[in-house]
Structure formats: C-alpha cells, structure tokens
Design a protein around this motif. Structure first.
Motif, PDB file in Angstrom:
ATOM      1  N   LYS A   1       0.969  -1.264   0.158  1.00 60.01           N
ATOM      2  CA  LYS A   1       0.071   0.044  -0.018  1.00 60.01           C
ATOM      3  C   LYS A   1       0.845   1.210  -0.096  1.00 60.01           C
ATOM      4  O   LYS A   1       1.469   1.416   1.008  1.00 60.01           O
ATOM      5  N   THR A   2       0.850   1.867  -1.121  1.00 61.94           N
ATOM      6  CA  THR A   2       1.779   3.124  -1.274  1.00 61.94           C
ATOM      7  C   THR A   2       1.664   4.055  -0.123  1.00 61.94           C
ATOM      8  O   THR A   2       0.369   4.256  -0.047  1.00 61.94           O
ATOM      9  N   ILE A   3       2.588   4.620   0.275  1.00 64.80           N
ATOM     10  CA  ILE A   3       2.500   5.691   1.240  1.00 64.80           C
ATOM     11  C   ILE A   3       2.677   7.114   0.704  1.00 64.80           C
ATOM     12  O   ILE A   3       3.806   7.328   0.311  1.00 64.80           O
ATOM     13  N   ALA A   4       1.713   7.882   0.490  1.00 64.26           N
ATOM     14  CA  ALA A   4       1.791   9.194  -0.291  1.00 64.26           C
ATOM     15  C   ALA A   4       1.093  10.278   0.644  1.00 64.26           C
ATOM     16  O   ALA A   4       0.020   9.829   1.527  1.00 64.26           O
ATOM     17  N   ASP A   5       1.391  11.477   0.525  1.00 66.68           N
ATOM     18  CA  ASP A   5       0.434  12.617   1.368  1.00 66.68           C
ATOM     19  C   ASP A   5      -0.594  12.702   0.398  1.00 66.68           C
ATOM     20  O   ASP A   5      -1.717  13.107   1.197  1.00 66.68           O
ATOM     21  N   VAL A   6      -0.611  12.976  -0.826  1.00 68.33           N
ATOM     22  CA  VAL A   6      -1.844  13.272  -1.542  1.00 68.33           C
ATOM     23  C   VAL A   6      -1.902  12.284  -2.735  1.00 68.33           C
ATOM     24  O   VAL A   6      -1.281  11.699  -3.558  1.00 68.33           O
ATOM     25  N   GLY A   7      -3.242  11.911  -2.865  1.00 64.35           N
ATOM     26  CA  GLY A   7      -3.570  10.789  -3.972  1.00 64.35           C
ATOM     27  C   GLY A   7      -4.319  11.454  -4.986  1.00 64.35           C
ATOM     28  O   GLY A   7      -5.370  12.344  -4.866  1.00 64.35           O
ATOM     29  N   ILE A   8      -3.967  11.505  -6.303  1.00 63.31           N
ATOM     30  CA  ILE A   8      -5.007  11.946  -7.376  1.00 63.31           C
ATOM     31  C   ILE A   8      -5.801  10.981  -7.987  1.00 63.31           C
ATOM     32  O   ILE A   8      -5.589   9.768  -8.431  1.00 63.31           O
ATOM     33  N   ILE A   9      -7.071  11.406  -8.031  1.00 65.21           N
ATOM     34  CA  ILE A   9      -8.172  10.328  -8.696  1.00 65.21           C
ATOM     35  C   ILE A   9      -8.906  11.129  -9.656  1.00 65.21           C
ATOM     36  O   ILE A   9      -8.466  12.252  -9.824  1.00 65.21           O
ATOM     37  N   GLY A  10      -9.802  10.476 -10.373  1.00 72.04           N
ATOM     38  CA  GLY A  10     -10.428  11.024 -11.403  1.00 72.04           C
ATOM     39  C   GLY A  10     -10.739   9.944 -12.532  1.00 72.04           C
ATOM     40  O   GLY A  10     -10.114   8.914 -12.498  1.00 72.04           O
ATOM     41  N   LEU A  11     -11.546  10.485 -13.497  1.00 70.29           N
ATOM     42  CA  LEU A  11     -11.976   9.639 -14.692  1.00 70.29           C
ATOM     43  C   LEU A  11     -10.562   9.445 -15.754  1.00 70.29           C
ATOM     44  O   LEU A  11      -9.601  10.105 -15.557  1.00 70.29           O
ATOM     45  N   PRO A  12     -10.444   8.274 -16.409  1.00 68.15           N
ATOM     46  CA  PRO A  12      -9.209   8.203 -17.295  1.00 68.15           C
ATOM     47  C   PRO A  12      -9.262   9.371 -18.293  1.00 68.15           C
ATOM     48  O   PRO A  12     -10.306  10.128 -18.681  1.00 68.15           O
ATOM     49  N   ASN A  13      -8.081   9.811 -18.686  1.00 67.92           N
ATOM     50  CA  ASN A  13      -7.785  10.769 -19.582  1.00 67.92           C
ATOM     51  C   ASN A  13      -8.256  12.136 -18.936  1.00 67.92           C
ATOM     52  O   ASN A  13      -8.502  13.140 -19.880  1.00 67.92           O
ATOM     53  N   ALA A  14      -8.249  12.259 -17.542  1.00 63.99           N
ATOM     54  CA  ALA A  14      -8.756  13.658 -17.179  1.00 63.99           C
ATOM     55  C   ALA A  14      -7.210  14.375 -16.903  1.00 63.99           C
ATOM     56  O   ALA A  14      -7.475  15.739 -16.668  1.00 63.99           O
ATOM     57  N   GLY A  15      -6.227  14.005 -17.261  1.00 68.23           N
ATOM     58  CA  GLY A  15      -4.962  14.589 -17.056  1.00 68.23           C
ATOM     59  C   GLY A  15      -4.232  14.523 -15.555  1.00 68.23           C
ATOM     60  O   GLY A  15      -3.277  15.362 -15.347  1.00 68.23           O
ATOM     61  N   LYS A  16      -4.426  13.392 -15.093  1.00 69.96           N
ATOM     62  CA  LYS A  16      -3.631  13.168 -13.944  1.00 69.96           C
ATOM     63  C   LYS A  16      -2.293  12.862 -14.281  1.00 69.96           C
ATOM     64  O   LYS A  16      -1.434  13.343 -13.206  1.00 69.96           O
ATOM     65  N   SER A  17      -1.784  12.295 -15.177  1.00 72.03           N
ATOM     66  CA  SER A  17      -0.353  11.828 -15.193  1.00 72.03           C
ATOM     67  C   SER A  17       0.273  13.289 -15.713  1.00 72.03           C
ATOM     68  O   SER A  17       1.430  13.411 -15.578  1.00 72.03           O
ATOM     69  N   SER A  18      -0.475  13.951 -16.769  1.00 67.43           N
ATOM     70  CA  SER A  18       0.271  15.344 -17.066  1.00 67.43           C
ATOM     71  C   SER A  18       0.755  16.044 -15.785  1.00 67.43           C
ATOM     72  O   SER A  18       1.611  16.812 -15.855  1.00 67.43           O
ATOM     73  N   LEU A  19      -0.432  16.185 -14.881  1.00 60.96           N
ATOM     74  CA  LEU A  19      -0.289  16.914 -13.892  1.00 60.96           C
ATOM     75  C   LEU A  19       0.853  16.361 -13.077  1.00 60.96           C
ATOM     76  O   LEU A  19       1.640  17.478 -12.388  1.00 60.96           O
ATOM     77  N   LEU A  20       0.849  15.200 -12.687  1.00 60.51           N
ATOM     78  CA  LEU A  20       1.924  14.473 -12.034  1.00 60.51           C
ATOM     79  C   LEU A  20       3.354  14.953 -12.503  1.00 60.51           C
ATOM     80  O   LEU A  20       4.221  15.350 -11.931  1.00 60.51           O
ATOM     81  N   ALA A  21       3.633  14.528 -13.792  1.00 61.56           N
ATOM     82  CA  ALA A  21       4.698  14.860 -14.534  1.00 61.56           C
ATOM     83  C   ALA A  21       5.148  16.652 -14.565  1.00 61.56           C
ATOM     84  O   ALA A  21       6.396  16.862 -14.496  1.00 61.56           O
ATOM     85  N   ALA A  22       4.148  17.557 -14.419  1.00 60.05           N
ATOM     86  CA  ALA A  22       4.525  18.876 -14.475  1.00 60.05           C
ATOM     87  C   ALA A  22       4.805  19.280 -13.182  1.00 60.05           C
ATOM     88  O   ALA A  22       5.638  20.228 -13.129  1.00 60.05           O
ATOM     89  N   ILE A  23       4.413  18.790 -12.169  1.00 62.95           N
ATOM     90  CA  ILE A  23       4.727  19.118 -10.850  1.00 62.95           C
ATOM     91  C   ILE A  23       5.757  18.460  -9.899  1.00 62.95           C
ATOM     92  O   ILE A  23       6.343  19.056  -8.725  1.00 62.95           O
ATOM     93  N   THR A  24       6.002  17.150 -10.592  1.00 64.30           N
ATOM     94  CA  THR A  24       7.059  16.267  -9.844  1.00 64.30           C
ATOM     95  C   THR A  24       7.949  16.012 -10.747  1.00 64.30           C
ATOM     96  O   THR A  24       8.238  16.168 -11.614  1.00 64.30           O
TER      97      THR A  24
END
Length: 327
Positions: free
Chosen positions: A157-180
């Motif tokens: 079970k991954t330990i993280a402070d914030v989890g990104i959720i949403g529908l497919p293709n909402a831009g979750k991975s793009s956001l993760l790549a942009a800010i981390t």
C-alpha cells in the motif's frame, strides 16, 4: 520495471545445530570428562523496509526463501557457528498477512523498520551442560530445534501525502509530470496509466509525495475497466486531489461517478479531505468556466480550483495548495 503489489511467498528459518556428546581424550590426562559444545542458532528470516523500492516484483521470480542452519557443536567445548539471518528488503508501505491473506501480522510504515517473520531454531546443548557432581560423564545432549516456516502474503500500500483520482484521460499523469520528478506515460487515450505512479513535489522548502492511480470508470467496483484494485494505494493518503476534465459533457455526473466508486471501495476513502481541480480550462471561455464551477459548488463542499497543466504559471499554484492539503 513491472509493478507488483501482492505476492505469496514461503519462508523457512534455519534449524539450530545439534549439541555435541564429545569427551576429552588426551594422552596423560585421565578423567578427561565431557567437552561437547553447544550447537549454533539457526538464522532468522527478517523483513526490512527499504526506501528505494516501490514494487514487490523481486518476489515474483523467487518465492521460496530459506535462512542458513546453525552448525553442530564440537569437542573442546566448541560452539557451532550460528546461521546467517536472511534479510528480505520490501518497499515502505508493505503489509504482511498470514496464509489466509486476511490476518494482518505487520505493517511497515517507517524506513529501516524490521520484522522477524520466521525465528531461527535454538542450538542444542552439548554434554558439558549436563555435567554435575553426581554425573561426571554425561552422554546426554540435545538436538537443535527446527526453525519456523510459514507461507505469507505481502501486500503493498503506497504511502503518499496526496492521491490523485479521476476519470481516465482527465490529465492526472500530465499534472504529476508537471509538478514532480516523475515520468509517467502520457498519451491521448484512456487507461494510459496501468499502475500507480509516485512523484515528489517541492515547494517552499517542503516536499509532498503524490500518488497517481489509474482512472476510475463507472462500475469499477465490479471490475469494469481496471477495477478498483489500485485504490488501496491511496488509503493512507491524507488528502485526495480529484481531477476533472472541464470539457466533459456532464461535470456533475463525472464527479459523482468517481465518488460513488470510492464509497463502494471504502466509506473512509470517500470521507477524506478533497481538493477538486478543473483541468483543461484553456479549452473553454471564462463565462462557461464560471458557470460550471458554480454548478459544481452546489453538490460539494470541497475547495475547487481551475488550472491548465500545459501552462507553467499554474504549477506553483497547485504546489502551494498541495502543501496545505498534505499537512
């Protein structure tokens, strides 16, 4: 590296060495007496949390793990060498379950934490141990005990402070790549993300660990799409970032759909603190955006912000928000 978050393994601690029934036999020394040494202790199987691991893939190809046994005792009161412990490194956030995969034994929440999963057997006693005033030449000795052996399950079970959720293709991975510093796969089709991704965002001398999980579609709790098997990776998160594509035909439906899947998995997950991010704002005009935001506020009390992940000026904005939600 392939992602693996659950595995079944067999562990066996080393047996203890046998004690020695030896007697001292030297020329010109009468009544030599017993001089058998004890057996060595068997090695234990120890699980240790490691910082640089994020998958259980190492246990996929080697599922049997055995520690060394202790050596037998010898004459001249020589104790047998203890067997070396076997240390198995696991990612932070790993949980250890019994063979039924339901009974939790241990939970790794700190770096460097160790857990003795199977204790090594005790070494047997040599005949010197049994010498007494009434028994000067004991022939008694004991054998080493068997090491523990178990079949266990490891779940990550991954330990993280914030989890990104949403529908497919909402831009979750793009956001993760942009800010981390993460490099998730990004493409213009659904289910680009097949496994959870982790990244670390830095802002104002503070770090926030962010987990991006695969998109949730309607009926995910029944196994539709990729199902909800990855939601366990955000169970430990302090807050959730709910990303919504602002170009969706029905924003309310999109929001309620994901919330329904969260609740179907765990009521606790659905009650976590939430930040709603309306993404792709550059694709609609300001008037339409304000209308959507107003309608969404009618069905949720969560904070709502609007961003466009392709514009750098939004990066600091979202990082500042996440630092607050991670504390």
């Amino acid at each position: 590296m392939k992602f693996l978050d659950q595995v079944k393994i067999y562990i066996k601690a080393g047996n203890g060495g046998d004690g020695s029934p030896s007697f001292r036999r030297e020329k010109f020394i009468e009544y030599g007496g017993p001089d058998g040494g004890d057996g060595g202790k068997g090695g234990s199987v120890i699980l240790k949390a490691e910082r640089n691991l994020n998958t259980l893939i190492d246990f996929r190809y080697q599922q049997h793990h055995k520690a060394k046994r202790g050596n037998n005792g010898a004459g001249q009161n020589r104790t047998g060498k203890s067997g070396d412990d076997l240390i198995l490194k696991v990612p932070l956030g790993t949980q250890v379950f019994e063979e039924d995969n339901k009974t939790l034994i241990f939970d790794f929440i700190k770096i460097g934490e160790e857990f003795v999963a199977a204790a090594g057997g005790k070494g047997g006693l040599g005949n010197t141990r049994f010498k007494s005033s009434t028994n000067r030449a004991p022939r008694k000795f004991t054998k080493g005990t068997r090491g523990e052996e178990f079949t266990i399950w490891l779940q990550l079970k991954t330990i993280a402070d914030v989890g990104i959720i949403g529908l497919p293709n909402a831009g979750k991975s793009s956001l993760l790549a942009a800010i981390t510093n993460a490099n998730p796969k990004i493409a213009n089709y659904e289910f680009t993300t097949l496994n959870p991704n982790l990244g670390v965002a830095s802002y104002d001398d503070k770090e926030v660990t962010i987990a991006d999980i695969p998109g949730l579609v309607e009926g995910a709790h029944k196994g539709t799409g990729l199902g909800i098997q990855f939601l366990k990776h955000i169970e430990r998160c302090k807050s959730l970032l709910h990303m919504i594509d602002i170009t969706n035909d029905d924003i309310k439906k999109s929001y309620n759909q994901v919330k329904k899947e969260l609740k179907s998995y765990s009521s606790k997950l659905a009650k976590k603190r939430e930040l709603i991010v309306l993404n792709k704002t550059d694709l609609i005009d300001d008037k339409e955006m304000k209308k959507i935001e107003k309608n969404l506020k009618k069905i949720t009390k969560s904070e709502i912000i609007t961003i466009s992940t392709i514009k750098k000026r939004y990066i600091s904005k979202i990082k500042a928000k996440l630092v607050g939600y991670a504390s």
